[in-house]
Design an enzyme around this catalytic site. Sequence first.
Site, short mmCIF file in Angstrom:
data_model
loop_
_atom_site.label_atom_id
_atom_site.label_comp_id
_atom_site.label_asym_id
_atom_site.label_seq_id
_atom_site.Cartn_x
_atom_site.Cartn_y
_atom_site.Cartn_z
N HIS A 7 -43.16 4.83 24.54
CA HIS A 7 -41.98 4.17 24.26
C HIS A 7 -40.88 5.09 23.70
O HIS A 7 -41.18 5.96 22.92
CB HIS A 7 -42.13 3.16 22.93
CG HIS A 7 -43.25 1.87 23.33
ND1 HIS A 7 -42.78 0.55 23.81
CD2 HIS A 7 -44.31 1.99 23.46
CE1 HIS A 7 -43.70 0.00 23.99
NE2 HIS A 7 -45.02 0.71 23.89
N GLU A 194 -54.49 -5.33 22.36
CA GLU A 194 -54.31 -4.58 21.28
C GLU A 194 -54.33 -5.31 20.02
O GLU A 194 -55.17 -4.79 19.06
CB GLU A 194 -52.68 -3.92 21.46
CG GLU A 194 -52.57 -2.83 20.45
CD GLU A 194 -51.10 -2.53 20.55
OE1 GLU A 194 -50.58 -1.41 19.85
OE2 GLU A 194 -50.18 -3.02 21.16
#
Length: 327
Positions: A7, A194
Site C-alpha cells: 500500500h 487477515e
Amino acid sequence: MIDIHLHFDGSLSLELVARQARKQNLPYANLSEEELRDRIVCPLDCASLNDFLARFEIPLEILQTADSLSEAVEAVLGTLKSQGILYAELRFAPQHHTRKGLTQEEAVLAALEGLKKGLSDGKIMAQLILCAMRGDGNDAANFETLELAAKYLHRGVCAFDLAGAEALFPTERYRALFARATEMGVPFTIHAGEAAGPESVRAALSFGAKRIGHGTHAIEDPALVEELKEKQVVLECCVISNVQSKSVESIEKHPVKYYMEQGLKVTLNTDNMTISQTSMAREVSYVREKLGLTPAEEKQLYLNAVDGAFLDEESKEELKHAVAKAF
C-alpha cells in the site's frame, strides 16, 4: 526481489510527509521528525488493531491533492529501486483521496502520472492495483473504483482489490461487486483471512479470486488449506504487519512457513513499508531468523510472486530469469 502487496499510502517517507504538510499548510506541518515518526511508524508490539490503523491518518490527510499523490508514487518507486526491487504492485483506494475535491478518476490519474515518472529510467517494473473498501454506504464508490480499474487496465493499472475492516464487513457482502469484475474481465485479488476467519477466504475463492491478500487464518481449516494448494491460489503474506495488526499473536505463530511446507503458493511482501518500518530485505531476514527460511525457500517465494503477478507472460519470463540469476 518482488513485492506484490504494498500500500503506497503506508509507505511514504517521513521527509515526504513533512514536506507535503508544509506545502499544504496542514495542522501538523510543524511536527518534528520524531513526532511524525511516533504518529506514523508502528512498533512491532503494537497495542491494538485500532492503534495500527490510526497510523494511516496523517499519510491519508496529505494525499488529497494530485501533486501529493503523484509525488508519493514516484517517491515510493524510488525507495523500491534503491532496495533492488525488480517488480512491484502498488495499491491504493481512490475513494480515500476525495476529501478535498478530487474525483476518484483524478486521484487515479495523479497516481498514474507518478508511476510514469518513477518508471521513466527503466530501473523497475511496477503497476497499480485499485482498492475498493469495505464499509457502509460506499457501494457506488466501490463500483466506480471498479469502472476505473477497467478503464485504465493495461495502462498502468493491473488489477482490482477489496480492503478495509474485514471483521465488520464480511467478504460475502461483496459478491455482486466481484461478479461485475469478472464480467468486465478485470483481474482481482481480495484481502481475506487477515481479520476474519477461513469463511472469508472461502468467499473470496467462490468469487474466483486467484490471489488472496494475507490469508493468515486459512490455517484454521485444513480442507481450505488443501483447496488453496490444489488451486495454487497465490497467498500475499505480510509477516511483520500481521504481527502488528494482531492477525497473529507472534511471528512464531505465523503460518507462512507451514503454508510453504504444505505446497501452497506463498509470497512474502511488505504491506506498508513506513508504517511497519520494513522492506523486502527485512521481511526475508525476519522470517529467516524466526522461522528458519532457507535460501531455496526464499527463491521459491520470488518465483511464486512472479507466477502470481498481474503481468504478461513475456514479462514474467524476464523476471524469472532475473530471479534465477540472483540465486
